[in-house]
Motif scaffolding. Sequence first.
Motif, PDB file in Angstrom:
ATOM      1  N   ALA A 146      64.550  14.262  17.788  1.00 38.47           N
ATOM      2  CA  ALA A 146      63.922  15.071  17.507  1.00 38.47           C
ATOM      3  C   ALA A 146      65.070  16.013  17.783  1.00 38.47           C
ATOM      4  O   ALA A 146      65.970  16.031  18.421  1.00 38.47           O
ATOM      5  CB  ALA A 146      62.710  15.341  18.921  1.00 38.47           C
ATOM      6  N   PRO A 147      64.590  17.337  17.830  1.00 38.38           N
ATOM      7  CA  PRO A 147      65.649  18.069  17.842  1.00 38.38           C
ATOM      8  C   PRO A 147      65.877  18.590  19.766  1.00 38.38           C
ATOM      9  O   PRO A 147      67.296  18.196  19.781  1.00 38.38           O
ATOM     10  CB  PRO A 147      65.000  19.726  17.582  1.00 38.38           C
ATOM     11  N   LEU A 148      65.676  17.868  21.089  1.00 37.17           N
ATOM     12  CA  LEU A 148      65.800  18.136  22.015  1.00 37.17           C
ATOM     13  C   LEU A 148      66.479  17.195  22.337  1.00 37.17           C
ATOM     14  O   LEU A 148      66.710  16.941  22.997  1.00 37.17           O
ATOM     15  CB  LEU A 148      65.552  18.821  23.067  1.00 37.17           C
ATOM     16  N   GLY A 149      66.567  15.662  21.686  1.00 34.52           N
ATOM     17  CA  GLY A 149      67.220  14.632  21.673  1.00 34.52           C
ATOM     18  C   GLY A 149      66.188  14.260  22.478  1.00 34.52           C
ATOM     19  O   GLY A 149      66.830  13.015  22.408  1.00 34.52           O
TER      20      GLY A 149
END
Lengths: 52, 93, 711
Positions: free
Chosen positions: B63-66
């Motif tokens: 996901a985008p925030l890791g």
Amino acid sequence: MQDLAAITMLAFAVTYIGWRYLRKRASGNCCGESECPAAREMVDRIKRGSRT
Amino acid sequence: MTEIPLPDGALLRERPADHTTLADLRPGDSAVVCCVRQGENKRRRLLEMGFVSGTTLRFVGVAPLGDPLHVEVRGYQLSLRRADARGILVRAS
Amino acid sequence: MESSSAQASRLLAVAGNPNSGKTSLFNRLTGLRHRVGNYAGVTVERVEGTMTFADGETRRVVDLPGCYSLSSNAPDERIARDALLGLLPDTAQPDAVLVVVDASNLERNLYFATQMLEVGVPMCIALNMIDVAERHGHKVDAAALEKELGVPVVPVVARTGQNFDKLRESIREARRGQRLWRMPAEAEEALNDLHVAVQACGYLPTVSEEAEALRRLCHARDEDPFLARGGDELRAAVTQARARLEAASIDREALESEFRYALCEGIVERVRSDTGEGDTRSAAIDRVVTHRVLGPIIYILIMGLIFESVYTWAGPIMDGIESATGWLGEQVARLLGPGMFTDLMVNGVLAGVGGIIIFLPQICLLFLFLSILEDCGYLARAAFLVDRVMRGVGLHGRAFIPLMSSFACAIPGIMATRSMEDRKDRLVTMLVAPLISCSARLPVYALMIAAFIPKGYQGFTLLSMYVLSVVAALGAAWVLRKTVVKGKPATFMMELPSYKMPAWGHVLRTVAQRGGVFVKQAGTVILAISIILWFLATFPRSDEAVEAEAKTRIEQGASETDTANWAGGEKIRRSYAGRLGRAMEPVIEPLGFDWRIGVGLVTSFAAREVLVSTMGIVFSVGDDVDEGSVALRDRLRDAKRPNGTKAYNGLVAISLMVFFVLACQCMSTLAVIKRETNTYRWPIFCFVYMTALAWVGSFIVYQGGLALGFG
């Protein structure tokens, strides 16, 4: 005549609201129905939905 | 049968240094599960979801925030927290 | 345990993994004739219905919570297990169980299915989603699977009803299953000893004793009620058996999973063949949709598109409804002639109910789109994207469904928090759910936006309100976690179901039901409230006094139209409703609101959407009935203050919307919070913090806007 009709409608309206309120307290649902439609939808969602 | 899971840094049959965790993989990598090192409940859940020794899995993405991670295992897609993934030891397949 | 009375008392349980199509199957089997209730004393919903066989015989069917494994300790999976073992107070052990297996996810589903075989209840398997499996390039041989497992296996597609006749027949042929795998000798002996101890306790059904012994051997914990019931002897037996495993270097925690998956892998290898035409569309879609950068962008684009379409498509229909209401008003006025009743009908009922019915198209459209998104599988990806953020502010992963549900209504959302194990996680979620913009707020947003926001920005503004509510919820959670409900996050895993075409029947039915509820509400409660409100806004009558003053004003040089407008407003100002509004004015003036909005704020405590009806009535009463219909939007725009300047503008509209985003106006929500937390403390806290937040938020928006020159 008109006035009478208007007052009658008011009486009905007040009675109806009172009745809904009592039903609400009896059934515990905010709409006074026997089953909360939003709750049913949520139950379906949970059963369909993904969780671990 | 299989090795006993070890709390807090006792010995493993194969040394930890030889293993990467699921969290260390890159998108597209495939790997094979060695073992799961987690608390009892999490471990059981991960095992039940299919992360048993010898299972092949594929790391799909992040996901985008890791966090969380998107993993394909036993034919289905799973989203997993990075912290949990760190407890899944794997080796390259 | 079967009573000698009607066969209808026989019970069929439906069990299976989440996402296996169990619910569609259950719905199809019972024909949607089912009730939703609570498992006695526990807070997981219980769904029971009735099915009819080909020859007319009926049977009760209960839909058990979705379950990945019977060994789990999660509240709902425990219920499923207790129900299957007959341990629940109001549910005897089922006479038969129908296990739904997702053919496109065979290994993991068979894990559960093989556990079910061992429970010992006569069983039949519905091999569902064979269409999806075929799309993935897999062909599953149902007959071979039946040979392997020893119970009937019927391939079906629950979504279309394919092969359901065969399924119904096969339910009657349900057979008992057995354990299909063997462990190393030492483990088998340990199990045997424990099995004997469990038999000695005698409170489990005989057929299930061995399976439960195995489960406890591997997974039981000290606080398990199972051990408590068995007493010290049982505990001793468990400890002993476990010691034997350890002596043989057997990992008891992994024992069941390792062997069971080995069994499932073997079975799958033998019954499934690859046709080689795999469809990797789902994976390809996911690569883009959950991409680090593209993912959120796509998410925002999709949401923006939806909200914009809602406005563009709903527009013409809304205009139509408006004209119809106006026309109706004129006809009524003509038919009945002047008088109090006519006034009540046109300026009370039509203005109030009509004002809200007009938003029916928007509500239907919005939920149509959201329903489609959810059905095709996209929303799970949204949860995936959002999870990290949620955890960052201190919300548990399981809070996603309660909070999602709150977009419809916070109340079921709050009740859904029962699935969360940690008390503090639950509390934070409950306190934050009312901030999520529920469907009752939508008419308020819609009205303000239609009246004051220029065309190109309408969809965007609506979306912003929803985004604001999410941001507010996340922010509130963060603050709460740091202060009143200190805490830490917990674990979360979630399956991403494969993409599929939405089930149109289901989608349309949801939208119709939604719309139906809305219309019903409008025709009953809102109608009644409108009538009452009309009276409050008309009495006490001050016609003579106002007319007299109007004359004076005209004599002093005021224009006729201005004075007419003023007179209309003044009559209401002097009514009960008006007095109430005026009393509130000092408090709400800094927010840009006047007494008319004040009246609306008070009535919105009955139901948020009543604000719209209230505005409709307040702006109608005092007008000559035969003036011809003017849209509420226009009236709002033209509304004037006593000094003649415009009363409202875009800034006021936004300020009001922000107020509605943040304010807690739903008494029912507070009542549910009280019920769920068993104290008055939390609902009061919720009301106070949200009201303060709403006032401050509106204040900042309005005063800030003025300062920046937007007034």
